[in-house]
Scaffold this motif. Structure first.
Motif, PDB file in Angstrom:
ATOM      1  N   ALA A  71      31.589  81.499  25.303  1.00 10.88           N
ATOM      2  CA  ALA A  71      30.488  80.934  24.513  1.00 10.88           C
ATOM      3  C   ALA A  71      29.208  81.115  25.304  1.00 10.88           C
ATOM      4  O   ALA A  71      29.126  80.696  26.455  1.00 10.88           O
ATOM      5  N   ASN A  72      28.229  81.786  24.693  1.00  9.42           N
ATOM      6  CA  ASN A  72      26.971  81.890  25.441  1.00  9.42           C
ATOM      7  C   ASN A  72      25.974  80.803  25.024  1.00  9.42           C
ATOM      8  O   ASN A  72      24.818  80.835  25.385  1.00  9.42           O
ATOM      9  N   ARG A  73      26.476  79.813  24.269  1.00  6.44           N
ATOM     10  CA  ARG A  73      25.647  78.623  23.988  1.00  6.44           C
ATOM     11  C   ARG A  73      26.441  77.405  24.454  1.00  6.44           C
ATOM     12  O   ARG A  73      26.477  76.378  23.788  1.00  6.44           O
ATOM     13  N   ILE A 138      28.737  92.278  33.203  1.00  8.20           N
ATOM     14  CA  ILE A 138      28.556  93.740  33.203  1.00  8.20           C
ATOM     15  C   ILE A 138      27.208  94.096  33.832  1.00  8.20           C
ATOM     16  O   ILE A 138      27.002  95.219  34.249  1.00  8.20           O
ATOM     17  N   ASP A 139      26.281  93.119  33.885  1.00  4.66           N
ATOM     18  CA  ASP A 139      24.920  93.415  34.367  1.00  4.66           C
ATOM     19  C   ASP A 139      24.845  93.615  35.885  1.00  4.66           C
ATOM     20  O   ASP A 139      23.855  94.153  36.392  1.00  4.66           O
ATOM     21  N   ASN A 140      25.852  93.160  36.612  1.00  7.25           N
ATOM     22  CA  ASN A 140      25.908  93.269  38.085  1.00  7.25           C
ATOM     23  C   ASN A 140      24.707  92.605  38.761  1.00  7.25           C
ATOM     24  O   ASN A 140      24.241  93.071  39.804  1.00  7.25           O
ATOM     25  N   VAL A 180      20.727 101.022  27.159  1.00  5.53           N
ATOM     26  CA  VAL A 180      21.903 100.345  27.706  1.00  5.53           C
ATOM     27  C   VAL A 180      21.574  98.882  28.003  1.00  5.53           C
ATOM     28  O   VAL A 180      20.411  98.499  28.060  1.00  5.53           O
ATOM     29  N   MET A 181      22.608  98.090  28.218  1.00  8.37           N
ATOM     30  CA  MET A 181      22.408  96.667  28.518  1.00  8.37           C
ATOM     31  C   MET A 181      22.022  96.478  29.989  1.00  8.37           C
ATOM     32  O   MET A 181      21.748  97.434  30.691  1.00  8.37           O
ATOM     33  N   GLY A 182      22.047  95.250  30.444  1.00 14.89           N
ATOM     34  CA  GLY A 182      21.730  94.972  31.847  1.00 14.89           C
ATOM     35  C   GLY A 182      20.785  93.810  32.038  1.00 14.89           C
ATOM     36  O   GLY A 182      20.469  93.428  33.157  1.00 14.89           O
ATOM     37  N   ARG A 183      20.296  93.301  30.912  1.00  9.91           N
ATOM     38  CA  ARG A 183      19.347  92.183  30.935  1.00  9.91           C
ATOM     39  C   ARG A 183      18.123  92.530  31.825  1.00  9.91           C
ATOM     40  O   ARG A 183      17.519  93.548  31.582  1.00  9.91           O
ATOM     41  N   ALA A 233      17.107 101.022  30.212  1.00 17.83           N
ATOM     42  CA  ALA A 233      17.727  99.688  30.273  1.00 17.83           C
ATOM     43  C   ALA A 233      16.986  98.787  29.292  1.00 17.83           C
ATOM     44  O   ALA A 233      15.761  98.865  29.172  1.00 17.83           O
ATOM     45  N   GLU A 234      17.727  97.906  28.622  1.00 17.84           N
ATOM     46  CA  GLU A 234      17.113  97.049  27.592  1.00 17.84           C
ATOM     47  C   GLU A 234      15.952  96.199  28.121  1.00 17.84           C
ATOM     48  O   GLU A 234      15.058  95.827  27.377  1.00 17.84           O
ATOM     49  N   GLY A 235      15.955  95.935  29.430  1.00 21.95           N
ATOM     50  CA  GLY A 235      14.903  95.081  30.003  1.00 21.95           C
ATOM     51  C   GLY A 235      13.714  95.861  30.538  1.00 21.95           C
ATOM     52  O   GLY A 235      12.784  95.273  31.100  1.00 21.95           O
ATOM     53  N   GLU A 254      17.340  84.804  26.108  1.00 26.11           N
ATOM     54  CA  GLU A 254      16.700  85.661  25.096  1.00 26.11           C
ATOM     55  C   GLU A 254      17.499  86.945  24.897  1.00 26.11           C
ATOM     56  O   GLU A 254      18.129  87.449  25.823  1.00 26.11           O
ATOM     57  N   LEU A 255      17.464  87.440  23.669  1.00 19.67           N
ATOM     58  CA  LEU A 255      18.178  88.670  23.322  1.00 19.67           C
ATOM     59  C   LEU A 255      17.213  89.838  23.455  1.00 19.67           C
ATOM     60  O   LEU A 255      16.176  89.865  22.792  1.00 19.67           O
ATOM     61  N   LEU A 256      17.565  90.781  24.303  1.00 18.14           N
ATOM     62  CA  LEU A 256      16.678  91.917  24.520  1.00 18.14           C
ATOM     63  C   LEU A 256      17.068  93.080  23.618  1.00 18.14           C
ATOM     64  O   LEU A 256      18.203  93.172  23.150  1.00 18.14           O
ATOM     65  N   GLY A 281      24.793  98.877  23.169  1.00 20.03           N
ATOM     66  CA  GLY A 281      25.138  97.496  22.837  1.00 20.03           C
ATOM     67  C   GLY A 281      26.466  97.002  23.398  1.00 20.03           C
ATOM     68  O   GLY A 281      26.850  97.317  24.528  1.00 20.03           O
ATOM     69  N   HIS A 282      27.184  96.265  22.541  1.00 22.66           N
ATOM     70  CA  HIS A 282      28.377  95.558  23.009  1.00 22.66           C
ATOM     71  C   HIS A 282      29.563  96.457  23.304  1.00 22.66           C
ATOM     72  O   HIS A 282      30.566  95.977  23.861  1.00 22.66           O
ATOM     73  N   LEU A 283      29.450  97.744  22.949  1.00 24.62           N
ATOM     74  CA  LEU A 283      30.498  98.692  23.371  1.00 24.62           C
ATOM     75  C   LEU A 283      30.721  98.579  24.875  1.00 24.62           C
ATOM     76  O   LEU A 283      31.835  98.732  25.368  1.00 24.62           O
ATOM     77  N   GLN A 284      29.601  98.312  25.587  1.00 26.91           N
ATOM     78  CA  GLN A 284      29.663  98.265  27.052  1.00 26.91           C
ATOM     79  C   GLN A 284      30.459  97.061  27.575  1.00 26.91           C
ATOM     80  O   GLN A 284      30.848  97.014  28.729  1.00 26.91           O
ATOM     81  N   ARG A 285      30.641  96.075  26.726  1.00 30.90           N
ATOM     82  CA  ARG A 285      31.382  94.881  27.166  1.00 30.90           C
ATOM     83  C   ARG A 285      32.850  94.951  26.785  1.00 30.90           C
ATOM     84  O   ARG A 285      33.650  94.122  27.234  1.00 30.90           O
ATOM     85  N   GLY A 286      33.180  95.927  25.918  1.00 32.71           N
ATOM     86  CA  GLY A 286      34.519  95.914  25.348  1.00 32.71           C
ATOM     87  C   GLY A 286      35.509  96.816  26.056  1.00 32.71           C
ATOM     88  O   GLY A 286      35.190  97.496  27.025  1.00 32.71           O
TER      89      GLY A 286
END
Ligand code: F6P
Length: 361
Positions: A71-73, A138-140, A180-183, A233-235, A254-256, A281-286
């Motif tokens: 849960a991210n909330r 995944i963001d390391n 790609v993700m990474g926040r 990177a998304e950020g 926040e969602l980037l 997106g979420h492919l990277q988490r799966g």
């Protein structure tokens, strides 16, 4: 001894391996193990505890996601709730969490999570809960550790995706922008971009200039290559510009997203080349964790139990200099680890001709 395992924040490949190692290590010491269903928020529901037995964790090392749910909330210090008028607000329910854990006679919590989870863990520690953290994201980007569980799989997925997109870019002589993700950290972008031989890699740590990127595209074309691969990177932000934010909900980070599409349009306009963008997106988490992620996850999970056995509470087990070590959660909470501009990975990228879009092209 009775312990609980919590998987906080977003899921990451390797979580189940860490749950399995922690559970089996604890059971072999004669302890009882419970998982928190969908994070701390579950403690306000009817059946928050999932008994974890050897049977329950059988065969899960290779499974993505988390058998406990995530849960991210689920921040108990900022728990979202809907008001009578339909709007959302947040309240501090951490005392209830502490009470519920005590009532269930939970001696310690293995908190498997990212920077947000370590912040929560540190707050719970201050309320007297014993916690041992396991670094997952995944963001390391968790401060104080060389690598987090989930990162290797995400980078592998991103690298393979960029490889695939490259053949299409080449066939159509296009610019392909892969977001790609990474926040707020550029680890995924840098590692995947370098591994997949991208031409341009844009990361939050090195704000980019469109002029510089356009120059690089022209330079690439002059050299005879007609396709261009941009990994962003998304950020990542433009020099003097703002982050691309898609939204922010109460009790949630926040969602980037959106920088890839912005670059696609700008580059098409400025270079006249056909451009396309793709958000991984979420492919990277799966998916199934890589062997490396399975191994570090198992090692982290078992190390967390050794830390509890030694009475060494309120520590985060980390990988540092290729060794599992323990650092106080208070030292890492509230901080993030970003890519150092002078890191050898950045220097390697520059040496092989990758541009960071910031004046180095
Ligand atoms: O922290 C992991 C992460 O995947 C980030 O890379 C990304 O910004 C975010 O989570 C996405 O969150 P959500 O799953 O809520 O969309």
């Amino acid at each position: 001894m009775r312990i609980a395992i919590n998987t906080g924040g977003g899921d990451a490949p390797g979580l189940n391996a860490a749950i399995r190692a922690a559970t089996l290590s604890a059971i072999s010491r004669g302890w009882e193990v419970y998982g928190l269903k969908n994070g701390y928020g579950s403690l306000f529901t009817d059946k928050p505890f999932i008994p974890l037995t050897a049977d329950r964790v059988k065969g899960i090392t290779m499974q993505g996601g988390t058998i406990l749910g995530a849960a991210n909330r689920g921040n108990p210090f900022e728990m979202p709730y809907q008001k009578a008028d339909g709007s959302w607000a947040a309240e501090d329910r951490s005392d209830e969490v502490v009470r519920m854990l005590k009532k269930k006679k939970i001696k310690a919590v293995v908190a498997i999570g990212g920077d947000g989870s370590m912040y929560i863990a540190n707050q719970l520690v201050k309320k007297g809960v014993h916690v041992v953290g396991v670094p997952k994201t995944i963001d390391n980007d968790i401060f104080g550790c060389d690598i987090t569980l989930g990162f290797d799989t995400a980078v592998t997925t991103a690298t393979e995706a960029i490889d695939k997109v490259t053949t299409t870019a080449e066939a159509h002589q296009r610019i392909m922008v892969v977001e790609v993700m990474g926040r707020y950290a550029g680890w995924i972008g840098l590692h995947a971009g370098l591994s997949a031989s991208a031409d341009i890699v844009l990361i939050p740590e090195l704000p980019f200039s469109i002029d510089v990127i356009v120059d690089k595209v022209r330079q690439i074309e002059k050299s005879g290559k007609k396709h261009v691969i941009v990994v962003v990177a998304e950020g990542a932000t433009e020099e003097g510009g703002k982050r691309f934010v898609r939204g922010k909900k109460i009790g949630q980070a926040e969602l980037l997203g959106g920088v890839g599409e912005y670059l696609e349009k700008e580059l098409a306009k400025r270079t006249g080349k056909e451009s396309r963008s793709l958000v991984l997106g979420h492919l990277q988490r799966g998916g199934s964790p890589t062997t490396y992620d399975r191994l570090i996850s198992l090692r982290f999970g078992a190390a967390a139990i050794r830390s509890l056995e030694n009475g060494d509470f309120n520590k985060l087990v980390v990988m540092r200099d290729n060794r599992i070590q323990r650092v106080p959660i208070s030292e890492v909470a509230g901080k993030i680890k970003t890519v150092p501009a002078d890191s050898d990975t950045v220097l390697t990228a520059l040496d092989v001709g990758i541009s960071f879009g910031n004046g180095d092209a």
